[in-house]
Design an enzyme around this catalytic site. Structure first.
Site, PDB file in Angstrom:
ATOM      1  N   HIS A   1       0.821  -1.219   0.000  1.00 32.95           N
ATOM      2  CA  HIS A   1       0.000   0.000   0.000  1.00 32.95           C
ATOM      3  C   HIS A   1       0.847   1.258   0.000  1.00 32.95           C
ATOM      4  O   HIS A   1       1.828   1.356   0.715  1.00 32.95           O
ATOM      5  CB  HIS A   1      -1.037  -0.009   1.130  1.00 32.95           C
TER       6      HIS A   1
ATOM      7  N   ASP B   1       6.185   0.843   7.006  1.00 31.97           N
ATOM      8  CA  ASP B   1       4.752   0.649   6.746  1.00 31.97           C
ATOM      9  C   ASP B   1       4.227   1.720   5.805  1.00 31.97           C
ATOM     10  O   ASP B   1       3.841   2.779   6.252  1.00 31.97           O
ATOM     11  CB  ASP B   1       3.991   0.679   8.071  1.00 31.97           C
TER      12      ASP B   1
ATOM     13  N   GLU C   1      -4.974   1.854   2.564  1.00 34.22           N
ATOM     14  CA  GLU C   1      -5.036   0.660   3.417  1.00 34.22           C
ATOM     15  C   GLU C   1      -5.252   1.056   4.863  1.00 34.22           C
ATOM     16  O   GLU C   1      -5.989   0.410   5.595  1.00 34.22           O
ATOM     17  CB  GLU C   1      -3.735  -0.151   3.294  1.00 34.22           C
ATOM     18  N   GLU C   2      -4.597   2.152   5.280  1.00 37.30           N
ATOM     19  CA  GLU C   2      -4.535   2.450   6.711  1.00 37.30           C
ATOM     20  C   GLU C   2      -5.875   2.824   7.325  1.00 37.30           C
ATOM     21  O   GLU C   2      -6.182   2.416   8.435  1.00 37.30           O
ATOM     22  CB  GLU C   2      -3.527   3.581   6.972  1.00 37.30           C
TER      23      GLU C   2
ATOM     24  N   ASP D   1       3.514  -6.243   3.476  1.00 38.63           N
ATOM     25  CA  ASP D   1       3.073  -5.173   4.376  1.00 38.63           C
ATOM     26  C   ASP D   1       3.417  -5.518   5.819  1.00 38.63           C
ATOM     27  O   ASP D   1       2.582  -5.434   6.714  1.00 38.63           O
ATOM     28  CB  ASP D   1       1.559  -4.944   4.215  1.00 38.63           C
TER      29      ASP D   1
ATOM     30  N   HIS E   1       3.321   3.054  12.781  1.00 40.17           N
ATOM     31  CA  HIS E   1       2.319   4.123  12.992  1.00 40.17           C
ATOM     32  C   HIS E   1       2.809   5.219  13.941  1.00 40.17           C
ATOM     33  O   HIS E   1       2.007   5.851  14.619  1.00 40.17           O
ATOM     34  CB  HIS E   1       0.998   3.550  13.542  1.00 40.17           C
TER      35      HIS E   1
HETATM   36 ZN   LIG Z   1       0.736  -1.311   6.365  1.00 45.15          ZN
END
Ligand SMILES: [Zn+2]
Length: 487
Positions: free
Chosen positions: A279, A291, A325-326, A353, A424
């Site tokens: 993603h 990520d 995606e998130e 991912d 994140h």
């Molecule tokens: Zn991810």
């Protein structure tokens, strides 16, 4: 740091050694020259890492609907074109959530001094009133505990404290982050805090997706750093504790975005598609290096290297850089919808991912006989320690909408044990990615992609899932979660 990696002669010879007496079934097996070209190039050219620098240091964070996301789409298209790989954009409507300014504090009392809280609103949260909201904190460990507390929750800020310490805990703890606000609001809470879902902390909060029940009340929700969750826990042991939260976040109208789709057409069975996914979006903090910038550059590099092979692999290899995606999974859903008519020809899907770490092996989600088909072709990955079929499922959030069509999933599993140190958070930056490990994972992805596109048979399709399960990721983790054992 130099991005070109030395490849020892010994390693090269290991990668390219032809079996002395090839088994008849493998007569049309992988050519050592192709293995040398793909794996050797991924290990030595440093192309994936250089691309990751462009995406992270150059473009930066790329939350859905942001300028960074637009720039990333344009960059990806340009990059595929520069590689001579056919590319196009497919439209996706994405949610647009913006953080605004945010702060939190524990006002001082005669028992303790004032403390600032290191916090971050959860993606999708509503904001607080401009003057902030102040309320007592009540600490719980689970969603069930909220209901058990009954009246005591009314008018409070619920703190979901938990004991995540290793990556494998993520799937369980993530339910507190995604569902906690609605569960707390239903019980009368006015705000929600969750201990960051992290396996290490230097007082950095970790954001992530949350969602409200359609018809329930909506209260502001934020993640606090592990240290601050511990502080609140200690202060609460001595009596009531108040917090003040000021969250400036809001949801704006949906924005236009795109899945970036690129393709290396197959020489013999161009209608059979091997899908490679990652993603392109990231959270709005850090630069999404692990990520999922790492996944993006791995699958891009696989396409670049496969595109240079003459003759091309038997089947078509299609790379999809998914949007959103998130905080929505709109890209994954849009792809499954737009391509519904050809999913029966999708012979495999592989999503990267779980970070740019050392590859460990290959996981499958296929019918009986799948492992036997692929395993003999994985030999060239043995020198990297990634040449075996591993137990456990393969999958990924963006390809999960392909489950009802029974598309076989293949995963290159990486060592994600340190993924949640930075996941994140502001700390997910390029310096956390080891160039050598990224190159090794890229080599594994390039090789496995080639295997899936070239092996004479196709993977048997897995059983259809029970209808209720379909939209979840394999770990049962919510949208925005990475894979299971990669958590
Ligand atoms: Zn991810």
């Amino acid at each position: 740091m130099s991005s070109v990696l030395p490849l020892s002669a010994a390693l090269l010879s290991l990668l390219t050694a032809a079996p002395k007496t090839p088994a008849p079934a493998l007569a049309a097996g992988p050519s050592p020259q192709v293995a040398e070209r793909l794996i050797g190039a991924a290990l030595t050219e440093g192309h994936a890492y250089a691309r990751l620098a462009e995406l992270t240091d150059g473009i930066g964070p790329r939350l859905s609907g942001s300028e960074g996301e637009k720039a990333a789409v344009a960059w990806a298209k340009r990059s595929f074109e520069a590689d001579g790989v056919k590319v196009w954009l497919e439209p996706v409507k994405v949610p647009r959530w913006v953080r605004g300014t945010e702060s939190g504090r524990v006002p001082g009392t005669e028992r303790y001094r004032e403390h600032r809280l290191a916090l971050m609103a959860l993606g999708g949260s509503v904001g607080t009133p401009a003057e902030g909201l102040t309320a007592e904190v009540i600490e719980v460990r689970s969603l069930e505990e909220v209901a058990a507390l009954g009246e005591k929750v009314k008018g409070k800020v619920v703190l979901f404290n938990h004991s995540m310490t290793v990556a494998a805990d993520y799937g369980k703890a993530a339910a507190l982050r995604t569902r906690g606000a609605s569960v707390a609001a239903k019980a009368g809470a006015v705000g929600m805090l969750v201990r960051s879902l992290a396996t290490a902390s230097l007082r950095s909060p970790h954001t992530g997706a949350m969602r409200y029940d359609e018809d329930g009340p909506r209260i502001p929700a934020a993640a606090v750093s592990v240290e601050d969750a511990e502080l609140l826990h200690r202060l609460l042991a001595g009596g009531p504790v108040k917090v003040e939260l000021k969250l400036g976040c809001q949801t704006l109208p949906d924005a236009d975005s795109f899945n970036v789709v690129a393709e290396v057409p197959g020489r013999e069975k161009p209608r059979e598609v091997v899908l490679l996914g990652a993603h392109l979006d990231s959270w709005d903090v850090g630069t999404g290096a692990h990520d999922d910038g790492a996944g993006v550059v791995m699958v891009m590099e696989a396409a670049r290297l496969l595109g240079k092979l003459k003759p091309a692999p038997r089947r078509t290899v299609r790379v999809v850089l998914f949007a959103n995606e998130e905080n929505g999974l709109k890209g994954g859903r849009a792809y499954a919808e737009a391509h519904a008519g050809e999913l029966a020809n999708h012979v495999a899907a592989l999503e990267m991912d779980a970070g740019g770490f050392k590859p460990l092996g290959v996981a499958l989600r296929a019918g009986p006989g799948g492992a036997e088909l692929v395993a003999p072709w994985l030999k060239p990955l043995e020198a990297l320690g990634a040449g075996s079929i591993l137990q456990g499922d393969a999958g990924g959030a963006d390809i999960s909408p392909l489950i009802p069509a029974r598309v076989p999933f293949v995963g290159v599993r990486v060592d994600s044990s340190r993924y949640f140190d930075v996941h994140h958070s502001e700390a997910d930056t390029l310096d956390k990615v080891d160039a050598k490990e990224l190159a090794q994972a890229t080599a594994a992805v390039a090789w496995v992609s080639y295997v899936l596109a070239e092996v004479p048979g196709v993977l048997p399709r897995p059983e259809a899932p029970p209808p209720a399960e379909a939209p979840k990721t394999p770990s049962g983790a919510p949208v925005g979660a990475p894979k299971p054992s990669a958590p």
